[in-house]
Design a protein around this motif. Structure first.
Motif, PDB file in Angstrom:
ATOM      1  N   ARG A 183      26.878  12.939  77.782  1.00 16.87           N
ATOM      2  CA  ARG A 183      27.049  14.396  77.740  1.00 16.87           C
ATOM      3  C   ARG A 183      27.461  14.854  79.119  1.00 16.87           C
ATOM      4  N   PRO A 184      28.758  14.701  79.481  1.00 18.33           N
ATOM      5  CA  PRO A 184      29.179  15.121  80.822  1.00 18.33           C
ATOM      6  C   PRO A 184      28.827  16.591  81.067  1.00 18.33           C
ATOM      7  N   ARG A 185      28.384  16.863  82.295  1.00 17.09           N
ATOM      8  CA  ARG A 185      27.959  18.210  82.656  1.00 17.09           C
ATOM      9  C   ARG A 185      28.761  18.685  83.865  1.00 17.09           C
ATOM     10  N   ALA A 186      29.356  19.867  83.743  1.00 18.87           N
ATOM     11  CA  ALA A 186      30.147  20.412  84.851  1.00 18.87           C
ATOM     12  C   ALA A 186      29.239  20.803  86.010  1.00 18.87           C
ATOM     13  N   GLY A 187      29.745  20.696  87.235  1.00 12.77           N
ATOM     14  CA  GLY A 187      28.984  21.079  88.419  1.00 12.77           C
ATOM     15  C   GLY A 187      28.608  22.554  88.388  1.00 12.77           C
ATOM     16  N   GLU A 188      27.574  22.915  89.143  1.00 14.34           N
ATOM     17  CA  GLU A 188      27.057  24.284  89.113  1.00 14.34           C
ATOM     18  C   GLU A 188      27.954  25.261  89.858  1.00 14.34           C
ATOM     19  N   SER A 189      28.674  24.779  90.876  1.00 16.01           N
ATOM     20  CA  SER A 189      29.346  25.715  91.782  1.00 16.01           C
ATOM     21  C   SER A 189      30.670  26.250  91.233  1.00 16.01           C
ATOM     22  N   SER A 190      31.340  25.493  90.363  1.00 17.58           N
ATOM     23  CA  SER A 190      32.604  26.024  89.822  1.00 17.58           C
ATOM     24  C   SER A 190      32.909  25.388  88.478  1.00 17.58           C
ATOM     25  N   ASP A 191      33.806  26.029  87.726  1.00 16.56           N
ATOM     26  CA  ASP A 191      34.234  25.474  86.455  1.00 16.56           C
ATOM     27  C   ASP A 191      34.932  24.134  86.712  1.00 16.56           C
ATOM     28  N   CYS A 192      34.920  23.276  85.692  1.00 13.70           N
ATOM     29  CA  CYS A 192      35.541  21.965  85.835  1.00 13.70           C
ATOM     30  C   CYS A 192      36.744  21.883  84.893  1.00 13.70           C
ATOM     31  N   ILE A 193      37.903  21.512  85.432  1.00 18.83           N
ATOM     32  CA  ILE A 193      39.078  21.289  84.596  1.00 18.83           C
ATOM     33  C   ILE A 193      39.456  19.820  84.704  1.00 18.83           C
ATOM     34  N   CYS A 194      39.597  19.164  83.544  1.00 15.94           N
ATOM     35  CA  CYS A 194      39.883  17.735  83.495  1.00 15.94           C
ATOM     36  C   CYS A 194      41.079  17.463  82.609  1.00 15.94           C
ATOM     37  N   PHE A 195      41.659  16.284  82.794  1.00 15.66           N
ATOM     38  CA  PHE A 195      42.691  15.780  81.891  1.00 15.66           C
ATOM     39  C   PHE A 195      42.119  14.498  81.288  1.00 15.66           C
ATOM     40  N   ALA A 196      41.964  14.472  79.964  1.00 14.54           N
ATOM     41  CA  ALA A 196      41.335  13.322  79.301  1.00 14.54           C
ATOM     42  C   ALA A 196      42.313  12.674  78.335  1.00 14.54           C
TER      43      ALA A 196
END
Ligand code: ZN
Length: 218
Positions: A183-196
């Protein structure tokens, strides 16, 4: 170095070697090219691999080894890939290689809400099982628990995420397979954008996931 880390490095090196040999599908090829734009540390390793590959190709089609462009042309011709795009400094938006693959920049993405805090933009490849997506995870949110029938390769474009395998920041690549339920969890400080990029559909495993799966048809 613990087992997890060396396994992680091994999987990444295999991916880079396949990239250098021109064996990756267009989605993964763009992912690795974008990684090399953001993390120059791996470029020399890839260059060495490409040189080795060029020597192996000498038997088939001799190229002038001092001519770097000829070597690269040969490698990319053999892999039926486009030549790498010239690197430009993009302070915002997608790395050059991903911009070419996706065909638009981040500001022009039409995101689709999947769950609260999770948006997706899917890039389909005709006649292929490969699924490529841009994912936007709101800061502090978790992805639904899932595992993979095949391999899932994820490149962090903005922000960061963590899962049982570790912490991944901008430019890092995570490689997950069927043995990993996470269950990947995005960091607290900013939104996370990924390419999967996955080579088989992702299987949702949590209670919400199983519920959603009935509707998405995976
Ligand atoms: Zn995953």
């Amino acid at each position: 170095m613990n087992g997890f880390n060396s396994e992680r490095e091994g999987a990444l090196n295999a991916l880079l070697a396949d990239y250098a040999a021109g064996h990756l599908n267009p989605a993964l090829h763009s992912l690795v090219a974008a990684h090399l734009e953001m993390k120059p540390d791996n470029r020399s390793f890839v260059s060495s691999l490409e040189a080795v590959h060029a020597r192996a190709l000498e038997d088939v089609a001799p190229v002038e080894l001092s001519n770097r462009q000829a070597i690269l042309d040969r490698i990319f011709a053999a892999g039926d890939h486009q030549a790498p795009v010239a690197l430009r400094n993009r302070s915002v938006g997608l790395p050059e290689a991903l911009f070419s693959y996706v065909g638009r920049d981040l500001e022009d993405i039409k995101w689709r809400s999947v769950l609260p805090g999770l948006k997706e933009f899917r890039i389909s490849e005709k006649g292929s099982d490969t699924e490529a997506s841009l994912l936007w995870i709101r800061s502090g949110r978790r992805m639904p628990a899932h595992t993979h029938d095949g391999q899932e390769v994820t490149l962090v474009l903005k922000g960061a995420f963590s899962d049982t395998m570790g912490h991944y920041g901008r430019g890092d690549i995570s490689i997950a397979d069927g043995e990993i339920d996470h269950r990947p969890r995005a960091g607290e400080s900013s939104d996370c954008i990924c390419f999967a990029v996955t080579d088989a559909p992702v299987r949702l495993t949590g209670p919400i996931g199983r519920f959603l799966q009935r509707f998405t048809g995976h």
